[in-house]
Design a protein around this motif. Structure first.
Motif, PDB file in Angstrom:
ATOM      1  N   ASN A  75      -4.355   6.429   4.506  1.00  0.00           N
ATOM      2  CA  ASN A  75      -5.309   5.405   4.051  1.00  0.00           C
ATOM      3  C   ASN A  75      -4.780   3.994   4.243  1.00  0.00           C
TER       4      ASN A  75
ATOM      5  N   GLU B 254       0.805  -1.223   0.000  1.00  0.00           N
ATOM      6  CA  GLU B 254       0.000   0.000   0.000  1.00  0.00           C
ATOM      7  C   GLU B 254       0.839   1.275   0.000  1.00  0.00           C
TER       8      GLU B 254
ATOM      9  N   ALA C  55      -6.175   2.199   7.554  1.00  0.00           N
ATOM     10  CA  ALA C  55      -7.501   1.592   7.447  1.00  0.00           C
ATOM     11  C   ALA C  55      -7.422   0.212   6.799  1.00  0.00           C
ATOM     12  N   GLU C  56      -6.628   0.075   5.752  1.00  0.00           N
ATOM     13  CA  GLU C  56      -6.480  -1.217   5.067  1.00  0.00           C
ATOM     14  C   GLU C  56      -5.783  -2.233   5.966  1.00  0.00           C
TER      15      GLU C  56
END
Length: 103
Positions: free
Chosen positions: A78, A41, A81-82
């Motif tokens: 972000n 990510e 969150a993943e």
């Protein structure tokens, strides 16, 4: 003037509490999964700190002991969150906490 896209990376720390019944290879597999999610990510794993098996202050999900691992990483917001979504659906992890570290 050209427009550049820069992603701000913050420092985060996630403390993961693993089940004491997990075998060593299962714990390593879970940690490899979490590391691969951070890297996939767009984050950078800074440190993996293995605290080992410890007595809990109070029972959590009927467990009195747990295997602690602290993950420190740089990542865009972000990604957290993943990572937490994957932690919630991974068997063997029964508690976790993520905090943003001061810059």
């Amino acid at each position: 003037m050209t427009k550049r896209s820069t992603i701000m990376a913050n420092n985060y720390e996630t403390l993961v509490l693993l089940s004491p019944e997990l075998a060593e290879e299962n714990r390593k597999g879970i940690l490899d999964l979490l590391t691969s999610i951070v890297e996939r990510e767009g984050g950078n794993m800074v440190e993996t700190d293995d605290w080992g098996l410890r007595q809990l202050a109070y029972p959590v999900q009927k467990q009195t002991r747990g295997y602690y691992v602290r993950l420190v990483y740089d990542a865009p917001g972000n990604l957290v969150a993943e990572l937490e979504r994957n932690i919630r659906i991974t068997d063997g992890i029964f508690k976790f906490m993520t905090v943003k570290l001061a810059a």
